[in-house]
Scaffold this active site. Structure first.
Site, PDB file in Angstrom:
ATOM      1  N   ILE A  98       1.026  -1.407   0.022  1.00 34.13           N
ATOM      2  CA  ILE A  98      -0.089  -0.111  -0.007  1.00 34.13           C
ATOM      3  C   ILE A  98       1.179   1.665   0.052  1.00 34.13           C
ATOM      4  O   ILE A  98       0.233   2.569   0.201  1.00 34.13           O
ATOM      5  CB  ILE A  98      -1.296   0.115   1.584  1.00 34.13           C
ATOM      6  CG1 ILE A  98      -0.068   0.155   2.644  1.00 34.13           C
ATOM      7  CG2 ILE A  98      -2.070  -1.104   1.071  1.00 34.13           C
ATOM      8  CD1 ILE A  98      -1.332   0.202   3.871  1.00 34.13           C
ATOM      9  N   GLY A  99       1.763   0.992  -0.350  1.00 34.06           N
ATOM     10  CA  GLY A  99       2.521   2.645  -0.602  1.00 34.06           C
ATOM     11  C   GLY A  99       4.791   1.590   0.288  1.00 34.06           C
ATOM     12  O   GLY A  99       5.401   1.211   0.466  1.00 34.06           O
ATOM     13  N   GLU A 100       5.418   3.042  -0.205  1.00 36.29           N
ATOM     14  CA  GLU A 100       6.803   2.150  -0.792  1.00 36.29           C
ATOM     15  C   GLU A 100       7.476   3.892  -1.008  1.00 36.29           C
ATOM     16  O   GLU A 100       7.355   4.472  -1.237  1.00 36.29           O
ATOM     17  CB  GLU A 100       7.581   1.750  -1.302  1.00 36.29           C
ATOM     18  CG  GLU A 100       6.798   1.538  -2.987  1.00 36.29           C
ATOM     19  CD  GLU A 100       6.849   0.531  -3.997  1.00 36.29           C
ATOM     20  OE1 GLU A 100       8.397  -0.287  -3.760  1.00 36.29           O
ATOM     21  OE2 GLU A 100       6.067  -0.292  -4.604  1.00 36.29           O
ATOM     22  N   GLY A 101       9.138   3.676  -0.768  1.00 36.04           N
ATOM     23  CA  GLY A 101       9.820   5.019  -0.697  1.00 36.04           C
ATOM     24  C   GLY A 101      10.961   4.225   0.040  1.00 36.04           C
ATOM     25  O   GLY A 101      10.885   3.486  -0.273  1.00 36.04           O
TER      26      GLY A 101
ATOM     27  N   TYR B 107      12.212   4.550   3.463  1.00 34.76           N
ATOM     28  CA  TYR B 107      12.083   4.415   4.243  1.00 34.76           C
ATOM     29  C   TYR B 107      11.645   2.697   3.928  1.00 34.76           C
ATOM     30  O   TYR B 107      12.275   1.402   5.246  1.00 34.76           O
ATOM     31  CB  TYR B 107      11.080   4.805   4.607  1.00 34.76           C
ATOM     32  CG  TYR B 107       9.741   4.704   3.503  1.00 34.76           C
ATOM     33  CD1 TYR B 107       9.159   3.481   4.305  1.00 34.76           C
ATOM     34  CD2 TYR B 107       9.245   5.459   3.235  1.00 34.76           C
ATOM     35  CE1 TYR B 107       7.770   3.267   3.571  1.00 34.76           C
ATOM     36  CE2 TYR B 107       8.128   5.787   2.781  1.00 34.76           C
ATOM     37  CZ  TYR B 107       7.691   4.399   2.737  1.00 34.76           C
ATOM     38  OH  TYR B 107       6.343   4.775   2.716  1.00 34.76           O
TER      39      TYR B 107
ATOM     40  N   VAL C 133       9.070  -0.396   2.706  1.00 34.08           N
ATOM     41  CA  VAL C 133       7.668  -1.007   2.095  1.00 34.08           C
ATOM     42  C   VAL C 133       7.056  -1.238   3.183  1.00 34.08           C
ATOM     43  O   VAL C 133       7.008  -1.529   4.458  1.00 34.08           O
ATOM     44  CB  VAL C 133       7.956  -1.904   0.743  1.00 34.08           C
ATOM     45  CG1 VAL C 133       6.609  -2.645   0.101  1.00 34.08           C
ATOM     46  CG2 VAL C 133       8.614  -2.183  -0.294  1.00 34.08           C
TER      47      VAL C 133
ATOM     48  N   ASP D 182       9.840  16.041   8.801  1.00 31.38           N
ATOM     49  CA  ASP D 182       9.316  15.754   7.439  1.00 31.38           C
ATOM     50  C   ASP D 182       7.529  15.465   7.352  1.00 31.38           C
ATOM     51  O   ASP D 182       7.136  14.507   7.325  1.00 31.38           O
ATOM     52  CB  ASP D 182       9.614  14.065   7.232  1.00 31.38           C
ATOM     53  CG  ASP D 182       9.853  13.855   6.320  1.00 31.38           C
ATOM     54  OD1 ASP D 182       9.921  14.411   5.117  1.00 31.38           O
ATOM     55  OD2 ASP D 182      10.487  12.154   5.523  1.00 31.38           O
TER      56      ASP D 182
END
Length: 460
Positions: free
Chosen positions: A148-151, A153, A155, A268
């Protein structure tokens, strides 16, 4: 003489120079002492062996202040500043999960199973400890369909626990030890905090090199998706919803700054870190870069870390960090909410690449109504728009000392008075009071509103 000795008891009956005691009594005393010594030695080594077993199966609890260098990889789109940051974390003496480099967190030397380790851990104050096997089962072995999200930092996966509760599992990428460091910072900064505008930490997992954080699942995604994603010709984010999101975000940050000790500077604040539930309530997330600021400190010096376009200029230049750095980032976020534009967008004309510069120019030339997101079907009233525009400008003031704190920002966004006009009125009234001392001043309506608002908690 020999016959006499035998008759009277022999050698053992002879008296010695030690307190004139017979030999047999001294032998008996020495034997008793040896037996007692043997018993004490047996008990000592037995207790030491038991303590050694407990040490191998217990949680490592550090008791010192450590410096942690955090290195974060840039994300796609608006990248993050790729520099190191030194984060000083005052670790708790009771309950904090600490991990030394190259060591397993729980019972590696004893060969205990994950289920046994989980049973030993239970709840240590930051939520439940989850085994890797449990989280693999919850996320379908970390399948791509549950991402549902990754970057930079790591997954984030959607997971379903055995009790059918839905969670978000953040699997931290171990980039140069980043996972270990961010794990400690995030658990320390937000692990025990509960606030309706902050994402709750449900638990965590630390096995081998794996570091994972388990959060409550927020079902409406992040704000960035709704501002910059493909939402159709009309944005579902009406003006009222956008202001609700802004106020909720401001309350969450205000709690970090003013409701905790030591206070927490997020560092952030950006749209991708603001999660939304199905009722559009905002929840601030991702505390991996958070910095703890003691009550006796007005700022802390670190290496610059954050996301390009949101970082306060004085922090970027000097590395001196305090709450006003978050205030600046919130001001940029508020501009983003109003305009629907990214903080830095190289696809736009040269004068519009930087959101803050373009925004200031538009408001300064009395074209404030043109900054509103054209995807909003119903435009805000001039009065409501002007109030929020002025809040934006105050938050991004180049003089950090002139920026309001987050508690004041909450009142500005919720109130009906314009912040600048209100301050000017108060200044004029004080000047009149000084020149006409005998005259009793009638309190302004704005002051009454502020006094009434101060009775309410901004953290409700």
């Amino acid at each position: 003489m020999g016959a006499g000795n035998l008759t009277s008891g022999g050698f053992f009956a002879e008296k010695t120079a030690v307190l004139d005691l017979p030999v047999y009594i001294l032998v008996a005393i020495a034997t008793a002492l040896l037996l007692v010594g043997a018993i004490f030695a047996f008990l000592f080594f037995r207790r030491r062996a038991a303590a050694s077993r407990v040490k191998h199966t217990s949680v490592i609890i550090p008791s010192s202040t450590k410096e942690i260098s955090v290195d974060r990889v840039a994300e796609g789109g608006v990248g993050e500043v790729e520099v190191e940051v030194e984060v000083e974390v005052e670790e708790k003496k009771k309950g904090l999960v600490g991990v030394n480099k190259g060591e397993r967190l729980l019972g590696s030397s004893s060969g205990a199973s994950s289920s046994e380790a989980a049973e030993r851990m239970g709840n240590i104050g930051w939520g439940r400890w989850y085994s890797l096997v449990e989280l693999e089962a919850a996320t379908g072995a970390f399948s791509a369909g549950n991402v549902i999200g990754e970057g930079g930092y790591g997954v984030v996966y959607k997971g379903v626990l055995p009790d059918l509760s839905i969670v978000a599992v953040k699997n931290l990428l171990n980039n140069k030890g980043q996972a270990e460091k961010e794990f400690k910072v995030e658990v320390e900064a937000i692990g025990k905090v509960r606030h309706k505008n902050l994402v709750g930490l449900v638990g965590y997992c630390a096995e081998g090199a794996k570091r994972m954080l388990v959060y409550e699942y927020i079902d409406n995604g992040n704000l960035e998706r709704w501002l910059h994603g493909d939402v159709g010709p009309v944005s579902p984010l009406t003006w009222d919803i956008r202001i609700k999101i802004a106020i909720g975000t401001a309350k969450g940050i205000a709690y970090l700054h003013e409701g905790l000790e030591p206070k927490v500077v997020h560092r952030d604040i950006k749209s991708s870190n603001i999660l939304l539930d199905k009722h559009w309530n905002a929840k601030v997330s991702d505390f991996g870069l958070a910095k703890l600021l003691g009550s006796g400190s007005s700022f802390v010096t670190t290496r610059v870390m954050g996301t390009f376009g949101y970082v306060a200029p004085e922090y970027a230049c000097t590395g001196m960090l305090n709450e006003s750095s978050d205030v600046y980032s919130f001001g940029v976020l508020l501009m983003e909410i109003i305009s629907g534009r990214c903080p830095v967008d190289y696809s736009r004309p040269p004068g519009e690449v930087n959101l803050v510069d373009w925004f200031k120019g538009m408001v300064g030339s009395r074209r404030g109504e043109e900054v509103v997101d054209p995807l909003m079907e119903v435009q805000p009233s001039p009065r409501a728009l002007k109030r929020v525009l002025l809040v934006c400008l105050r938050c991004v003031d180049l003089d950090a000392q002139k920026r309001p704190n987050m508690g004041q920002i909450v009142h500005m966004l919720e109130g009906d008075e314009f912040p600048f006009r209100m301050e000017h009125r108060l200044t004029r009234e004080r000047m009149l009071d000084a020149s006409n001392a005998p005259t009793k001043r009638i309190p302004l309506l704005s002051e009454k509103v502020i006094a009434a608002d101060s009775e309410r908690s901004m953290w409700r």
